[in-house]
Design a protein around this motif. Structure first.
Motif, mmCIF file in Angstrom:
data_model
loop_
_atom_site.group_PDB
_atom_site.id
_atom_site.type_symbol
_atom_site.label_atom_id
_atom_site.label_comp_id
_atom_site.label_asym_id
_atom_site.label_seq_id
_atom_site.Cartn_x
_atom_site.Cartn_y
_atom_site.Cartn_z
ATOM 1 N N THR A 103 18.164 14.783 38.569
ATOM 2 C CA THR A 103 17.506 16.025 38.328
ATOM 3 C C THR A 103 16.133 16.005 37.987
ATOM 4 N N SER A 104 15.692 14.757 37.347
ATOM 5 C CA SER A 104 14.304 14.584 36.964
ATOM 6 C C SER A 104 13.397 14.610 38.073
ATOM 7 N N ARG A 105 13.965 13.753 39.324
ATOM 8 C CA ARG A 105 13.358 13.240 40.465
ATOM 9 C C ARG A 105 13.323 14.812 41.394
ATOM 10 N N ALA A 138 13.090 17.722 40.097
ATOM 11 C CA ALA A 138 12.340 18.634 39.499
ATOM 12 C C ALA A 138 11.016 18.224 39.736
ATOM 13 N N ALA A 139 10.617 17.123 39.713
ATOM 14 C CA ALA A 139 9.138 16.815 39.881
ATOM 15 C C ALA A 139 8.810 16.702 41.225
ATOM 16 N N LEU A 140 9.783 16.844 42.104
ATOM 17 C CA LEU A 140 9.315 16.947 43.576
ATOM 18 C C LEU A 140 8.938 18.219 43.899
ATOM 19 N N SER A 157 14.294 15.932 30.806
ATOM 20 C CA SER A 157 14.434 14.765 31.788
ATOM 21 C C SER A 157 12.833 14.269 32.231
ATOM 22 N N LEU A 158 12.065 15.397 32.324
ATOM 23 C CA LEU A 158 10.666 14.817 32.812
ATOM 24 C C LEU A 158 9.921 13.836 31.536
ATOM 25 N N TRP A 161 6.219 10.975 38.486
ATOM 26 C CA TRP A 161 6.580 11.970 39.431
ATOM 27 C C TRP A 161 5.389 13.291 39.457
ATOM 28 N N LEU A 162 5.068 13.405 38.123
ATOM 29 C CA LEU A 162 4.329 14.572 37.621
ATOM 30 C C LEU A 162 3.046 14.259 37.957
#
Lengths: 78, 179
Positions: free
Chosen positions: A3-5, A7-9, B5-6, B14-15
């Motif tokens: 999910t984090s990946r 969201a970041a993408l 999650s971030l 990623w950010l």
């Protein structure tokens, strides 16, 4: 983690698109590209009679108070 | 609000990548504008059609104009007077047209008959490189090839008298030693 990946993408894609839009070329007609905009036919007041007729139709139909820039009753009868 | 999650290291990486992408995209969308102190691009190597006078060691006035630009019409007689007064002392003047239609460029020149050099910027390459902020814009360049003054637009007698003062100043400067 997945999910984090994602969201970041998604954020990366959004930021890239918005960043690209902020570039000068994407949103601005450059000064040397304004030949068409500077053309006589682009002037809204190039035909005085046509403007007068348009104005008359506008304020008669709209029946707005005084029409456009003229003091009056707004009856639409002139 | 940052999703939980971030908050992990990988999320932060990623950010960071996302922000780097945004900055990169913004930077590639912008082109550098020629400013005071910058070297002016060489006219000899530019894709200009028309006169390319010898400008080596001279004070140079480069004017970007177009036949559709009303202040440009007003500027030509003033540039003619300036050229007449200062060219014997070492001023070179090139008026670069950004017109896309060569016939319009030719008709304008036929009507105005300027005494100074004119050229057509074929494909608007030079003007893109310089990134002029308005039409017309004139660049006053010192003997060392660096931009000393920039005039955005043409404001009749005001611009003309400013240009005269600045040209006097640059002509009075000694020629810089050539590398």
């Amino acid at each position: 983690m997945k999910t984090s990946r994602i969201a970041a993408l998604a954020l990366a894609a959004l930021a890239t698109v918005l960043g690209g839009c902020a570039g000068a070329d994407a949103v601005r007609v450059q000064p040397w590209e304004r030949a068409t905009l500077a053309d006589y036919t682009m002037r809204p007041d190039r035909d005085p009679l046509g403007t007068q007729l348009d104005e008359h139709i506008y304020f008669s139909r709209e029946a707005a108070s005084g029409g456009r820039g003229v003091g009056g009753s707004g009856c639409g009868c002139n | 609000m940052i999703p939980p999650s971030l908050k992990s290291n990988r999320g932060a990486a990623w950010l960071g990548l996302a922000l780097f992408g945004a900055v990169l995209a913004f930077a590639t969308g912008l082109r550098a504008q020629v400013k005071v102190g910058d070297p002016f691009p060489s006219l000899q190597s530019a894709a200009l059609e028309g006169a390319k006078p010898d400008t080596a060691g001279k004070v140079l006035l480069v004017d970007f104009w177009a036949s559709w630009c009303t202040p440009c019409k007003a500027s030509f007689p003033a540039y003619g007077r300036i050229y007449g007064d200062f060219s014997p002392r070492g001023l070179a003047l090139v008026a670069v047209s950004v017109d896309k239609v060569p016939a319009e460029y030719a008709a304008f020149l036929k009507k105005m008959a300027p005494p100074f050099a004119t050229a057509l910027d074929v494909g608007q390459k030079l003007v893109r490189q310089v990134q002029v902020p308005a039409m017309p814009t004139s660049y006053l360049i010192g003997r060392d090839g660096r931009v000393r003054y920039i005039h955005k637009g043409f404001h009749s007698a005001g611009t003309e008298s400013e240009l005269r003062k600045e040209i006097e100043e640059l002509l009075d400067e000694k020629a810089a030693p050539q590398p």
